[in-house]
Scaffold this motif. Structure first.
Motif, PDB file in Angstrom:
ATOM      1  N   MET A   4      11.141 -10.037   1.505  1.00 35.15           N
ATOM      2  CA  MET A   4      11.365  -9.318   2.757  1.00 35.15           C
ATOM      3  C   MET A   4      11.570  -7.823   2.536  1.00 35.15           C
ATOM      4  O   MET A   4      11.170  -6.998   3.369  1.00 35.15           O
ATOM      5  N   LEU A   5      12.206  -7.452   1.429  1.00 35.13           N
ATOM      6  CA  LEU A   5      12.532  -6.053   1.190  1.00 35.13           C
ATOM      7  C   LEU A   5      11.437  -5.284   0.459  1.00 35.13           C
ATOM      8  O   LEU A   5      11.488  -4.061   0.365  1.00 35.13           O
ATOM      9  N   ALA A   6      10.446  -5.984  -0.073  1.00 32.67           N
ATOM     10  CA  ALA A   6       9.404  -5.337  -0.855  1.00 32.67           C
ATOM     11  C   ALA A   6       8.544  -4.399  -0.005  1.00 32.67           C
ATOM     12  O   ALA A   6       8.412  -4.567   1.203  1.00 32.67           O
ATOM     13  N   GLU A   7       7.970  -3.396  -0.668  1.00 26.89           N
ATOM     14  CA  GLU A   7       7.036  -2.500   0.015  1.00 26.89           C
ATOM     15  C   GLU A   7       5.803  -3.287   0.458  1.00 26.89           C
ATOM     16  O   GLU A   7       5.476  -4.336  -0.104  1.00 26.89           O
ATOM     17  N   LYS A   8       5.102  -2.743   1.439  1.00 27.39           N
ATOM     18  CA  LYS A   8       3.976  -3.447   2.050  1.00 27.39           C
ATOM     19  C   LYS A   8       2.953  -3.930   1.035  1.00 27.39           C
ATOM     20  O   LYS A   8       2.469  -5.060   1.099  1.00 27.39           O
ATOM     21  N   ASP A   9       2.586  -3.088   0.076  1.00 27.57           N
ATOM     22  CA  ASP A   9       1.523  -3.417  -0.880  1.00 27.57           C
ATOM     23  C   ASP A   9       2.064  -3.899  -2.229  1.00 27.57           C
ATOM     24  O   ASP A   9       1.320  -3.950  -3.219  1.00 27.57           O
ATOM     25  N   SER A  10       3.323  -4.256  -2.259  1.00 26.71           N
ATOM     26  CA  SER A  10       3.926  -4.747  -3.504  1.00 26.71           C
ATOM     27  C   SER A  10       3.296  -6.082  -3.905  1.00 26.71           C
ATOM     28  O   SER A  10       2.971  -6.911  -3.042  1.00 26.71           O
ATOM     29  N   PRO A  11       3.091  -6.320  -5.218  1.00 29.82           N
ATOM     30  CA  PRO A  11       2.480  -7.581  -5.681  1.00 29.82           C
ATOM     31  C   PRO A  11       3.222  -8.828  -5.198  1.00 29.82           C
ATOM     32  O   PRO A  11       2.594  -9.866  -4.956  1.00 29.82           O
ATOM     33  N   ILE A  12       4.550  -8.729  -5.016  1.00 30.68           N
ATOM     34  CA  ILE A  12       5.336  -9.900  -4.648  1.00 30.68           C
ATOM     35  C   ILE A  12       5.030 -10.369  -3.229  1.00 30.68           C
ATOM     36  O   ILE A  12       5.287 -11.521  -2.867  1.00 30.68           O
TER      37      ILE A  12
END
Length: 282
Positions: free
Chosen positions: A208-216
């Protein structure tokens, strides 16, 4: 209709709002511990009620939806309230279906809440606008399956254990348990479930907290869990376990105690009004 739908709907709404507002600071602390940027950079002990607005709006319909579904499923399979073994399966299925439906209401508010909690510069309104601008409507549901990934196993443990403890206590004292006893059972079952599912909670928070294009954000919750464990160690998967267990143990007591108490009060009020009406008309 009243006992299956209306009663759990109203009682669940009261219980959900009560527990979330009272224990919100502990939830904020837990979220900041689990944030990839670390506790202090995520805000530390500053503004512990950041994100409360979104939670207060979302907790009421979410809890109401869960308990309405939970009680409806149990009633549909005609579960015996005094049985144990068969009812464990029934309660697990009812809780699982309840989570699937209630998370459809809850997840967008959870997304906004956690972003506000982990960013001391964002209010609930600003977190909402940021998510909508960056990812559109679907962005609010980015954490849906990771939330289900956490909540269904949690409910599989908590609700059958809660029901089981209530049955055992009732049999031991040879009378129905009171609301405070239901609260104790809720606290114990919630604490156990919270400890066992902490890695799932960490995974959900990271997604939920990851950046939009983060691999996760591009992998499923199970792969994300494995990725965190591999890259940061198993210990990291249990980040925030103490505030989570404390929060949910207290929350389980308030949530399930208030739920049962609300059901009793509403039932008694309706019963009293019916008796008064019958007496008046008779």
């Amino acid at each position: 209709m009243f006992e299956t739908v209306i009663l759990p709907l109203v009682a669940g709404a009261v219980a959900g709002l009560s527990v979330d507002v009272v224990l919100f600071p502990l939830d904020t602390i837990k979220t900041r511990f689990q944030s990839s940027q670390g506790f202090w950079k995520a805000g530390g002990f500053h503004k512990l009620y950041s994100g409360l607005g979104s939670l207060a709006v979302g907790s009421t319909p979410s809890a109401a939806t869960f308990f309405c579904t939970y009680e409806l499923v149990k009633r549909m399979v005609h579960a015996d309230p005094h049985a144990t073994s068969f009812n464990v399966v029934v309660n697990m299925v009812a809780a699982g279906i309840g989570e699937l439906t209630s998370n459809g209401v809850r997840v967008p508010f959870e997304m906004v809440k956690q972003r506000a909690q982990a960013n001391k510069l964002l209010s609930s309104v600003e977190a909402f606008k940021f998510t909508l601008q960056e990812e559109g409507f679907k962005g609010f549901y980015r954490g849906y399956w990771s939330t289900v990934f956490r909540e269904v196993p949690f409910s599989f443990i908590q609700y059958p254990l809660w029901e089981y403890l209530k049955i055992k206590w009732s049999k031991q004292q040879k009378e129905p348990i009171q609301a405070w006893q239901s609260a104790v059972c809720g606290s114990l079952s919630g604490g156990v479930a919270a400890a066992l599912t902490t890695p799932l909670d960490v995974t959900k928070t990271r997604i939920m907290l990851a950046e939009k294009d983060s691999p996760i954000t591009k992998i499923n919750a199970l792969k994300a869990l494995i990725l965190i464990g591999r890259d940061e160690g198993i210990k990291r998967l249990f980040s925030g376990i103490l505030p989570r267990v404390l929060w949910i143990s207290i929350g389980g007591a308030i949530f399930l105690g208030v739920y049962d108490q609300s059901k009793m009060i509403i039932s008694r009020t309706i019963h009293t009004e019916k008796l008064f009406t019958e007496f008046k008309d008779g």
